[in-house]
Design an enzyme around this catalytic site. Structure first.
Site, PDB file in Angstrom:
ATOM      1  CE  LYS A  30      -3.671  -2.558   2.149  1.00  0.00           C
ATOM      2  NZ  LYS A  30      -4.517  -2.683   3.645  1.00  0.00           N
TER       3      LYS A  30
ATOM      4  CD  GLN B 271      -3.370  -4.519   6.384  1.00  0.00           C
ATOM      5  OE1 GLN B 271      -3.565  -3.338   5.936  1.00  0.00           O
ATOM      6  NE2 GLN B 271      -3.776  -5.616   6.120  1.00  0.00           N
TER       7      GLN B 271
ATOM      8  CG  ASP C 282      -9.175  -0.121   5.274  1.00  0.00           C
ATOM      9  OD1 ASP C 282      -9.167  -0.561   4.111  1.00  0.00           O
ATOM     10  OD2 ASP C 282      -8.623  -0.226   6.097  1.00  0.00           O
TER      11      ASP C 282
HETATM   12  N1  GUN Z   1      -6.869  -6.884   6.402  1.00  0.00           N
HETATM   13  C1  GUN Z   1      -7.277  -7.652   5.355  1.00  0.00           C
HETATM   14  N2  GUN Z   1      -7.738  -7.099   4.266  1.00  0.00           N
HETATM   15  C2  GUN Z   1      -7.589  -5.696   4.953  1.00  0.00           C
HETATM   16  C3  GUN Z   1      -8.141  -4.334   4.308  1.00  0.00           C
HETATM   17  O1  GUN Z   1      -8.643  -4.301   3.086  1.00  0.00           O
HETATM   18  N3  GUN Z   1      -7.939  -3.279   5.146  1.00  0.00           N
HETATM   19  C4  GUN Z   1      -7.304  -3.432   6.307  1.00  0.00           C
HETATM   20  N4  GUN Z   1      -6.963  -2.388   6.967  1.00  0.00           N
HETATM   21  N5  GUN Z   1      -6.800  -4.819   6.826  1.00  0.00           N
HETATM   22  C5  GUN Z   1      -7.239  -5.792   6.196  1.00  0.00           C
END
Ligand code: GUN
Length: 292
Positions: A52, A96, A119
């Site tokens: 990311k 995350q 998100d």
């Molecule tokens: N863990 C698995 N997928 C995601 C996501 O799209 N965003 C976040 N913040 N954590 C995750």
């Protein structure tokens, strides 16, 4: 058979964002800024967050990676989110998941300013999604919608079967595909671990979104001829022949299913790349909304 190549579709999204960011800089403005919070050192989470941050750099966004030990308290994390909420130079915040067990994910998600919730996990964002209002769409379902759009795959009136009911993928995916959108208007069935006769349901699907996290679960005999198949699985499986000692495997048995599907997303190189593209689009949207 069409391979739903995430490299191609995500490149198109990233190019548009790169251009838009260049224009901002030319106008003397700052670029969009994403803050990513990583708690602990889970290998998969490290990889996702790193990619990311790397993608932010690629398209000219600013990014800040905030790291915490896995022994961090909920209070410390909530205080950091408060700081990021109040920082006018930050447009988007993501924490995350998963978080260590001493920390409530729900409390943390709810602490994020909904205007910075790139998100789309905040209850306000989810409520807006359900009601068809403008919102931040969670990145993976958003990425799949962007893929449908990129490859111009018609969805109207089709039967979509979503396997998995997580807040991150399955639930929002089912809402989007059933919504009155250009790439929506499906009749949606959502399946989960208590669904009996799953194969009977998947065999009637025109579109399958496999997001259950069980490598190779969807087999050739579970899929109708001509179906469109999205594989959201990204499980690490041991592989002594691979340099890292593991490889990434999807929820779909690609070799068999690709013989019947009209379109299928590979793993890796499919939905995962679109997830990041969706997040980047949300970050640009957060920036634009906050400039207004
Ligand atoms: N863990 C698995 N997928 C995601 C996501 O799209 N965003 C976040 N913040 N954590 C995750």
């Amino acid at each position: 058979m069409l391979v739903l190549d995430g490299k191609i579709a995500s490149k198109a999204v990233k190019e548009t964002l790169t251009e838009a960011t260049k224009e901002l800089i030319e106008l003397g403005k700052r670029p969009p800024h994403l803050a990513a919070v990583l708690v602990g050192s889970d290998g998969a989470s490290e990889t996702y967050v790193a990619s990311k941050v790397r993608t932010c750099e690629e398209i000219g966004f600013q990014s800040t990676l905030v790291r915490f030990e896995d022994t961090t308290t909920e209070e410390e994390l909530l205080a950091k989110i408060e700081d990021l909420n109040n920082d006018n130079n930050i447009d988007g915040i993501l924490v995350q998941l998963p978080l260590p067990k001493q920390i409530s994910e729900q409390k943390v998600i709810s602490k994020i300013n909904p205007d910075k919730d790139v998100d789309g996990f905040h209850p306000i964002s989810v409520g807006r999604l359900v009601q068809g209002m403008e919102t931040f769409i969670p990145a993976t379902p958003y990425g799949i919608m962007l893929m449908l759009e990129h490859f111009k795959l018609s969805t109207k009136g089709r039967h979509a079967v979503v396997i998995g009911r997580s807040n991150i993928v399955g639930r929002p995916m089912s809402i989007l595909l059933s919504s009155n959108l250009l790439y929506g208007n499906c009749t949606v069935t959502i399946c989960h671990s208590h669904t009996p006769n799953l194969a009977d349901i998947t065999r009637s699907a025109d579109i399958i979104v496999a997001a259950l996290g069980r490598p190779g679960f969807i087999k050739e005999d579970m899929v109708k001829e001509g179906a469109i198949v999205f594989d959201v699985g990204i499980t690490r499986v041991d592989d002594t022949t691979a340099a890292k000692g593991y490889r990434i495997k999807g929820d779909v048995e690609y070799a068999g299913v690709s013989k019947k599907a009209s379109a299928i997303s590979p793993v890796p190189g499919g939905v995962g790349l679109m997830t990041i593209a969706g997040l980047m689009k949300n970050t640009m949207d957060a920036y634009n909304r906050r400039q207004k």
